[in-house]
Scaffold this motif. Sequence first.
Motif: not given
Length: 399
Positions: A123-132
């Motif tokens: 979930p790491h990259g997806a979280y940072f992407g959506i949070a951005s």
Amino acid sequence: MLMATSATVADRDDTPPHGTLLAELALALGGFALGTGEFASMGLLPNVARDVHVTVPIAGHMISAYALGVVIGAPLLAAVFARAGRRAMLIGLMVFFALANMLCALAPSYGLVVAARFLAGLPHGAYFGIASLVAASLVPPDKRAQAVGRMMLGLSCANIVGVPFATSVGQAAGWRAAFVVVAGIGLATAILCRFALKPIPAPDDASPLTELGALKRGQVWLTLAIAAIGFGGVFAVYSYITPMLTQVTGITEAHVPLVLSVIGIGMVAGSLFGGWLADRGVMRAIWITLALNVVTLGLVAITAHSIAAVMINMFFVGFAALSMGPPLQTRLMDIAADAQALAASLNHSAFNTANALGAWLGGAAIASGLGWTSTGPIGALLALAGLAIWFVTWRTSAE
């Protein structure tokens, strides 16, 4: 483009129910959880190695497993859940992250530890992407890089507070306890996101095929290559920071968290600097931050023998590393058109490709007998390679 995305959010009245500050704090807390989980595992490598009876370079494979999870999970989750609401996705990703870290804490063998670290990375990259994307939608378009930088402060602050604390807990109560702490932070993030954000629908035209359209753009691939190669140098050094500090610098293991805090302070300053610089010219910001990485990583081998010198240089290693984040994230948003979620998530796949590459090259250099300080020159060469890719990106860009 991101400007259109921001307007859409505004039109739907997705203003945070308790103010922008709390919303940004919720997003940053997720970065804090992810950063603590990712980087604390590096500081605890010797502890894990002793407990599961493997060498430190072999234990480094758990770092590569996490990175592989990010690389696979970011595009997969961003595409599959393209139509999912942004808030719901952030909450779900954090709950999954918490469960994976609990699995790591309970894993009875090294093989299961590696498998759990892979799951935690998904979930790491997806979280940072959506949070951005959510962070950028809360501010005017000309402030979006700084908003992304503030969201990434959670990752930076993890290295001041989270990583040293988790490392200390791991040294005192066993490395498994550190992952229990990380799981708790992940659950706290899910709760705060539920409270601080309104339901945020995905764009009306969102679909897996639309998101996958980002992969057709050459500039997207070049920007990802800059991150995947250029950022690898940071991980070549950070992955083996504890044995370098204890065996070369002469710092006791108990004082390693202090150095990690110094790196984290540099990361906070670098994240703010990178956002400020990117809002004044994204491509220029990328080459400047890459050049900073070449210099600071190149100085690792020289400064490693002095406690004062290594402390100063580690601050600037952290500063240079995180200053790259906002410019690269903003660049991908600018060139992704209607594939915002996938492009923003892929940036963190690239960063964790860098994680795996840096950890592998650093471990290979150490295993071949080049010494703990060899990770610095290797890191500088990777940053220099990223600068070369930036040059190709700049020459082929239509901008």
